[in-house]
Structures are given as C-alpha cells and as structure tokens.
Design an enzyme around this catalytic site. Structure first.
Site, PDB file in Angstrom:
ATOM      1  N   LYS A 154      29.046  49.588  43.966  1.00 45.89           N
ATOM      2  CA  LYS A 154      29.306  48.243  43.187  1.00 45.89           C
ATOM      3  C   LYS A 154      27.960  47.505  42.131  1.00 45.89           C
ATOM      4  O   LYS A 154      26.823  47.761  43.237  1.00 45.89           O
ATOM      5  CB  LYS A 154      30.284  47.885  44.286  1.00 45.89           C
ATOM      6  CG  LYS A 154      30.399  46.276  43.465  1.00 45.89           C
ATOM      7  CD  LYS A 154      30.893  45.193  44.663  1.00 45.89           C
ATOM      8  CE  LYS A 154      31.923  44.418  44.207  1.00 45.89           C
ATOM      9  NZ  LYS A 154      32.702  43.648  45.100  1.00 45.89           N
ATOM     10  N   SER A 182      37.150  42.300  43.885  1.00 43.63           N
ATOM     11  CA  SER A 182      37.001  41.947  42.957  1.00 43.63           C
ATOM     12  C   SER A 182      36.369  43.925  42.918  1.00 43.63           C
ATOM     13  O   SER A 182      35.063  44.132  41.963  1.00 43.63           O
ATOM     14  CB  SER A 182      35.600  41.351  42.808  1.00 43.63           C
ATOM     15  OG  SER A 182      34.866  42.206  43.996  1.00 43.63           O
ATOM     16  N   SER A 191      37.528  41.551  49.199  1.00 40.84           N
ATOM     17  CA  SER A 191      37.249  42.633  47.514  1.00 40.84           C
ATOM     18  C   SER A 191      36.875  44.140  48.062  1.00 40.84           C
ATOM     19  O   SER A 191      36.672  44.762  46.389  1.00 40.84           O
ATOM     20  CB  SER A 191      35.760  41.885  47.328  1.00 40.84           C
ATOM     21  OG  SER A 191      36.261  41.390  46.628  1.00 40.84           O
TER      22      SER A 191
HETATM   23  N1  GLN Z   1      39.213  37.205  45.395  1.00 41.43           N
HETATM   24  C1  GLN Z   1      38.127  36.835  46.612  1.00 41.43           C
HETATM   25  C2  GLN Z   1      37.322  35.925  45.660  1.00 41.43           C
HETATM   26  O1  GLN Z   1      38.147  35.440  44.446  1.00 41.43           O
HETATM   27  C3  GLN Z   1      37.342  37.574  47.527  1.00 41.43           C
HETATM   28  C4  GLN Z   1      36.302  38.671  45.963  1.00 41.43           C
HETATM   29  C5  GLN Z   1      36.006  39.309  47.356  1.00 41.43           C
HETATM   30  O2  GLN Z   1      35.846  39.251  48.006  1.00 41.43           O
HETATM   31  N2  GLN Z   1      34.533  39.288  46.545  1.00 41.43           N
HETATM   32  O3  GLN Z   1      36.590  34.889  46.350  1.00 41.43           O
END
Ligand code: GLN
Length: 486
Positions: free
Chosen positions: A79, A154, A178
């Site tokens: 990532k 994400s 995410s």
């Molecule tokens: N979707 C969640 C957010 O927008 C989690 C994102 C993540 O785990 N990085 O904060």
C-alpha cells in the site's frame, strides 16, 4: 495453472521442488499485470525492472543453497501509505506527489530480510481516508469481480491486486476497516492485527491510535506466513508491544471444538443487506456443525462506535497532517507572499476534498468550547467500548459479524454523501476503537456474484486462535477457491 494463480505456500512448494524459478514467478505476475491492470487500476507505481533484477540475484543465491527467509522469492504488493526506501510513496495524495522515501518502514525491512520481492505500490484513498478507493488523487481502483464497482477502501488497490492475481499477497493498513472491508468486497482474506503487534514505523499516519498494518492473502495459511514475517517488537514504535514472538503457522489446525462464538444481533440489524445477513448466519451454522458453540448475543454501545471513531480519527488526522506544510517534504506552492500563504496555498493545492473535510472536522472537535463536548466525550465512549469487548470475551472467544453491511457498491454511488460512505465501516470500526484484532474471510457470494465476507473479532493478541478458527472454516468450505474472471 499459471504461477500467478498460486498461493504463497504453493509457490514456496514449487520453488523448493525446483519446478519453477524466482524470475518465472515474478514475470508471471507482470504478465498478469499487463493484462489486468488497465482494467483494474490497482497500482500507483510498478517496479518491474527492479523486481526482475532482484529475482535474478535471488535465484543465484537459491541455486547456491543460500536462500534464507520465509518469503524467499515471493512477490508482494505494498500500500502506498507505507514508506519504501528510494521508491515514490504518495499515500495517494498530490501533496506527496514527488516524495521519494529516504527510508524503509519497519515492515519493509522485515519483508526484505525474509526475501520478499516488491512488485509495486498500490492505490488507496488519499491518506487512507475512505471506504472505496475513490478518494485517491490519482485514480479509482475497480473491483475485479465487477469493474463497475468499488473494491472497498482505503486499501482497495492491495485487495484488488491480490484478488485479480496481480500479486500473491499484499500489505494494507487498517484504521477503521481498511484491510477487512476491501478483503471482504474482493473475496480474499485480510487481518487487522491487535494494536501494537505490527510496527507502525514508516506508515504514513492517519489516526495513530487506530492505525495498524496488516496482510491480505488468498487463504488463511498464507496469512499466517505473512503475519510471521511482519509482526514483532520494534524499538522505533513506542506503541509496539514487547512480547514473545509466536509462530502463527502452528495454528493451522482444523479444530474449533473448544471455541465459543457470539453473534451480536446489533451487527445484523438495520442497514445490513438481507443477502449478507443470510450468508453470515449460514457461516455461523457451519461453525456449529464443525463443533463450535455458537449463540446469539448482544453488544451494547455498538450504536455509538461510528461517531466515536470519526471524532477521534479526525482529531488525530488534523494533528498528524499538520506536517504537510510545503517546507519539510512533498508539494510546495509555487507562488506565495509570506510563510502563512505558503502553508495555506500548499495545503489548498495538495489535499483533496475528503482530507480537507476531516482536517476541518478534527480541528473543530479539538477547539476550545467543543473539545469537552466531542473529543473528551468520544474518549469516554471509547473506554465503554473497550469494557464492552472485555465483557464479551469473558464469555466468547470470538464475535462473528458481517465485515461489510453490503456487497461492493457502484463506483460513484456514495461519493456525494460522506455520511453514507462512513456507514460502510459500521461493522469494522468498533474493532479499531478498542484496538482488538479481527479477520475477514470469504463466506459466500450474492446472487449477482459478488463476494461476501465475515468478520471474526477476538481478544487482544488472540491471532493464533483466530487463525485456527478461520482456517477450520476455510478448509471446510470452497469460497477461497473462487477467483474472478479477469
Ligand atoms: N473508511 C474508514 C475511514 O474512512 C477507515 C479507513 C481506514 O481504515 N484507513 O476512516
């Protein structure tokens, strides 16, 4: 079967039997990337020449009997929130468009020393803020099961790359879901480790008290191997736990007779799609057949976890992102009158809308007059959530829930409504708020052929038992053998 369709353990097997070479493995992935990447858009940076050179050197070592490391010759996708020495690291933000990391994250050092070969850096929501990968400043990754749909986020690029056979495994980061949510929507396995099990050093911070790096794989056995490689104490991360290292592959045993599972009804209520519910309840039945004790339970304060998460995460993000000022690294506005304008213009130009929204929200909940009402209150609810989990784990080994309330949604469907997007995390965020571990594994498909995942939430550092419980289900079902036609 092509090499790129194999798991880590199958690749290791083939290598050891000299049925293939490391350059053959790496080139099979780049062949697939050439075919599928134009459709899926999983990667932000590809490292074909570097990976092929490394593969050749490693094969020479292998031939001389000098191979070391549990991932020797195994490719991996990373990532783009994870710092990789000498390689562009953007966190999918324009503000880091030209940033070449001068150092490796601890997980990268560990992967290198275990012999893994990086294929490239994967797409994500900018600074890991999102649930669909649509908030990337560069492109939207598509779900390999249906290209008109999102892969989740994400870490959507990492999940899509593994699901499409463009990498055997990948790393992501999980702040509120995410890793687990995209794993679920792409039909693969993903783990959010206990907070402190994997070093965060070199992970570009979003919300430091929630962030954890974790693995994406095609099956649970691979997950155990990859977790062995990346976990462990790190002096460079003060939140890293100093505990004895476990061998997670020892947990690859098919037995759940001693396991007690609670199925909290609050996670199957309003907003959860009927098909998802049905499939997850079937998985609970399967556990019962396999000898586990399964019962319905009730998880209090579930309703407050999303609000708690977004208040604290945004507060931490607003502070963490203060470092992007145009002075230290990354983008700098070209015209400015004074220092203040340099900061302002750089951040205005460099950050996307979602990031700005969260910085704004975060500074708001931290400002005097509001911090008691929002930030301090949210911290109190955070404690309640921790206590609630502790109570559950007095009774159960694991809580079983859907990973995501729905299957993958259409690209664009939730972009106009941030709250709708935030609701995608309803089942995953409580885990990060408490800091406990959770895994997502495939447990079925919808009528229109989209993957559905279930989540097992466990007590702190219960990864071994969690792997055993997930492995037992996986090995008694066929879901992990299904792959998209891409
Ligand atoms: N979707 C969640 C957010 O927008 C989690 C994102 C993540 O785990 N990085 O904060």
């Amino acid at each position: 079967m092509e090499l790129n369709e194999l798991t880590i353990h199958e690749l290791k097997d083939k290598l050891n039997k000299k049925e293939c070479t490391i350059p053959e493995i790496v080139s099979s992935y780049f062949k697939k990337i050439k075919e599928a990447e134009p459709k899926v858009d999983a990667y932000l940076t590809l490292l074909e020449n570097e990976a092929m050179d490394e593969a050749k050197t490693m094969q020479e070592k292998f031939d001389k009997g000098e191979s070391t490391g549990i991932l020797f010759g195994i490719p991996i996708a990373i990532k783009d929130a994870i710092c990789t020495k000498g390689v562009r690291t953007t966190s999918a933000s324009k503000i880091l468009d030209n940033f070449i990391s001068p150092y490796d994250a601890t997980v990268m050092e560990k992967l290198h020393s275990e012999g893994a070969i990086m294929l490239g850096k994967t797409n994500m929501d900018e600074f890991a803020m999102g649930s669909s990968t649509e908030h990337s400043a560069y492109k939207t990754t598509k779900n390999p099961w249906d290209l008109s749909r999102i892969p989740g986020g994400s870490s959507g690029g990492s999940a899509a790359a593994v699901a499409a056979g463009m990498a055997p495994c990948a790393l992501g980061s999980d702040t509120g879901g995410s890793i687990r949510q995209p794993a679920s929507l792409c039909g693969i396995v993903g783990l959010k480790p206990t907070y402190g099990l994997v070093s965060r050093y070199g992970l570009i911070a979003y919300a430091s008290s929630f962030d954890q790096i974790g693995p994406f794989t095609r099956d649970v056995e691979d997950l155990a191997i990859l977790l062995n490689a990346i976990s462990g104490h790190d002096e460079k991360d003060t939140t890293s736990e100093n505990r004895e290292k476990e061998d997670y592959t020892e947990a690859l045993v098919k037995d759940v007779k001693d396991i007690k599972i609670g199925v909290p009804k609050e996670f199957l209520g309003e907003g959860v799609n009927e098909e998802v519910k049905e499939v997850v309840l079937k998985a609970a039945k399967k556990y019962e057949e396999l000898g586990a004790k399964v019962e319905e339970c009730s998880f209090k304060v579930a309703d407050y976890s999303l609000a708690t998460y977004y208040i604290i995460a945004c507060a931490e993000a607003s502070s963490n992102l203060g470092r992007f000022d145009g002075i230290r690294y990354g983008h700098r506005a070209s015209e400015f009158k004074d220092l203040k304008e340099l900061f302002k213009k750089t951040r205005q130009e460099g950050f996307g809308d979602e990031v700005k929204r969260r910085i704004f929200l975060g500074t708001c909940v931290l400002s005097s007059g509001y911090s008691d009402a929002y930030y301090v209150k949210a911290q109190k609810v955070r404690n309640l959530l921790r206590e609630e989990f502790a109570k559950q784990f007095e009774k159960y080994d694991f809580l079983l829930t859907p990973t995501s309330p729905t299957t993958a949604f259409k690209i664009g469907e939730k972009m106009e409504d941030p709250l709708e997007m935030y609701l995608a995390d309803i089942c995953t965020v409580p885990v990060n708020v408490a800091g406990v571990p959770a895994i997502s594994i495939p447990c079925g498909y919808s009528k229109d052929g989209l993957p559905i995942g279930m989540q097992l939430i466990g007590n702190y550092f219960s990864e071994s038992k969690m792997i055993r419980t997930a492995y037992t289900y996986e090995q008694n079902t066929e879901w992990h053998n299904m792959h998209p036609n891409i």
